[in-house]
Design a protein around this motif. Structure first.
Motif, PDB file in Angstrom:
ATOM      1  N   CYS A  97       4.113 -10.533  -7.399  1.00 34.56           N
ATOM      2  CA  CYS A  97       3.793  -9.112  -7.269  1.00 34.56           C
ATOM      3  C   CYS A  97       3.227  -8.591  -8.580  1.00 34.56           C
ATOM      4  N   ILE A 100       3.657  -2.423  -9.500  1.00 35.91           N
ATOM      5  CA  ILE A 100       3.439  -1.393  -8.491  1.00 35.91           C
ATOM      6  C   ILE A 100       4.781  -0.822  -8.057  1.00 35.91           C
ATOM      7  N   ALA A 102       5.785  -0.112  -5.131  1.00 36.89           N
ATOM      8  CA  ALA A 102       6.301  -0.665  -3.878  1.00 36.89           C
ATOM      9  C   ALA A 102       7.331  -1.762  -4.107  1.00 36.89           C
ATOM     10  N   ASP A 129      -3.311  -9.108  -8.079  1.00 36.92           N
ATOM     11  CA  ASP A 129      -3.459  -9.575  -6.699  1.00 36.92           C
ATOM     12  C   ASP A 129      -4.129 -10.944  -6.623  1.00 36.92           C
ATOM     13  N   LEU A 145       3.258  -9.792  -2.750  1.00 40.80           N
ATOM     14  CA  LEU A 145       3.125  -8.353  -2.512  1.00 40.80           C
ATOM     15  C   LEU A 145       1.796  -7.919  -3.110  1.00 40.80           C
ATOM     16  N   CYS A 147      -1.465  -5.155  -3.427  1.00 41.00           N
ATOM     17  CA  CYS A 147      -1.823  -3.740  -3.363  1.00 41.00           C
ATOM     18  C   CYS A 147      -3.328  -3.648  -3.191  1.00 41.00           C
ATOM     19  N   GLN A 159       3.265  -4.338   6.309  1.00 42.38           N
ATOM     20  CA  GLN A 159       2.888  -3.262   5.396  1.00 42.38           C
ATOM     21  C   GLN A 159       4.138  -2.560   4.878  1.00 42.38           C
ATOM     22  N   ASP A 163       2.128   3.961  -0.472  1.00 37.21           N
ATOM     23  CA  ASP A 163       0.769   3.817  -0.990  1.00 37.21           C
ATOM     24  C   ASP A 163       0.751   4.193  -2.466  1.00 37.21           C
ATOM     25  N   ASP A 164       0.133   3.349  -3.271  1.00 39.17           N
ATOM     26  CA  ASP A 164       0.019   3.635  -4.697  1.00 39.17           C
ATOM     27  C   ASP A 164      -1.188   4.531  -4.947  1.00 39.17           C
ATOM     28  N   HIS A 267      -2.952   0.548  -0.220  1.00 36.74           N
ATOM     29  CA  HIS A 267      -1.790   0.164   0.572  1.00 36.74           C
ATOM     30  C   HIS A 267      -1.098  -1.043  -0.066  1.00 36.74           C
ATOM     31  N   ASN A 268       0.116  -1.312   0.396  1.00 36.44           N
ATOM     32  CA  ASN A 268       0.877  -2.461  -0.093  1.00 36.44           C
ATOM     33  C   ASN A 268       1.274  -3.348   1.079  1.00 36.44           C
ATOM     34  N   TYR A 269       1.044  -4.650   0.908  1.00 35.52           N
ATOM     35  CA  TYR A 269       1.326  -5.605   1.972  1.00 35.52           C
ATOM     36  C   TYR A 269       2.144  -6.775   1.437  1.00 35.52           C
TER      37      TYR A 269
END
Length: 297
Positions: A97, A100, A102, A129, A145, A147, A159, A163-164, A267-269
């Protein structure tokens, strides 16, 4: 030295008497006496001082008693774990990750597993990422994770409901700090510090209204911690997520944050490879992720 003989020794140490120990062990007294003598000969030292009705441990006997108790306890624990092997979950789980917000939600979701399965060990690997995605493809990580605006193709994802928000970190004495929000045009003539990922983000380019390569980019970064020091030294304005740079405390008192207008967020996944063969520990984590964050359908 056999564990069986150590158990005989411990029985005699408890009772301080050969006869009572032999009765507990369902052995004849001569057999038990012979086993103790063989043990003393093997170790090369007396383990008991023998009196008429009582046996006392020597210094060597006290030392062996402590070690024998440890060894028999390990045996008992191991046999118990094998007896309940189907219920015993242990292992390492690796999650990549970035910096972030999240991550907080993911940790909150996984915390019950840490309590329920204390032998599961979590390893959080920091990176942007691209680094996380590459490590996932190579099998170095179990989960990642990310973003970004959309989840990667050919990966299973869930998801994370956070949201960042992108914005600008700048010095409090910079003219743009007087504004409540930063428009794309405000960035065109400024010296900027961008993440490597943002430079290649087509959604950001659309928001910006021009190719990011046309901006005056003085530095790039993978993780934001060091980039904040560049802003302090007036080397540029930092584009990053809200909440990542501690501007309210003593670490960066000269910096402030302004959101973008129009708003721009990512978004974060949580993702993992399709057809991934998980360890039992990682499979437990995947089930918890699916429970906490539901389906992407």
């Amino acid at each position: 030295m056999e564990l069986r003989v150590l158990k005989y020794f411990l029985a005699v140490a408890r009772h301080r008497n050969i006869t009572r120990a032999a009765e507990e062990l369902h052995l004849t007294q001569p057999t038990l006496s012979r086993q103790l003598q063989d043990l003393e000969e093997e170790l090369g030292t007396p383990l008991f001082t023998r009196e008429k009705r009582r046996m006392e441990l020597t210094e060597a006997g006290l030392f062996l008693k402590a070690r024998a108790e440890e060894m028999t306890a390990i045996e008992t624990k191991t046999l118990d774990q094998f007896a309940h092997l189907e219920d015993f979950i242990a292992g390492d789980v690796y999650l990549g990750c970035g910096e972030i917000q999240a991550v907080r939600l993911v940790v909150q979701a996984l915390t019950p597993l840490g309590r329920a399965y204390p032998q599961i060990h979590f390893h959080f690997v920091s990176g942007n990422d691209e680094q996380t995605f590459d490590a996932l493809q190579k099998g170095v990580l179990d989960f990642g994770l990310l973003c970004q605006q959309t989840p990667p193709a050919d990966f299973v994802y869930r998801q994370v409901p956070f949201d960042d928000e992108w914005g600008l970190y700048l010095r409090r004495d910079h003219p743009l700090a007087q504004k409540q929000a930063i428009a794309p045009q405000d960035l065109y003539e400024e010296q900027l510090i961008l993440s490597c990922q943002l430079l290649r983000d087509h959604v950001f380019a659309h928001w910006l209204g021009k190719d990011p390569e046309e901006l005056d980019i003085r530095a790039t970064y993978n993780l934001v911690y060091n980039a904040a020091f560049l802003v302090e030294q007036r080397l540029g304005l930092l584009l990053s997520f809200k909440g990542l740079v501690p501007i309210e405390g003593p670490e960066h008192p000269d910096l402030t944050f302004r959101p973008f207008s129009p708003a721009f967020s990512s978004h974060n996944y949580l993702i993992w490879k399709k057809e991934q063969v998980f360890s039992r520990a990682a499979a437990i984590v995947r089930a918890r992720i699916e429970e906490a964050f539901g389906s992407h359908d």
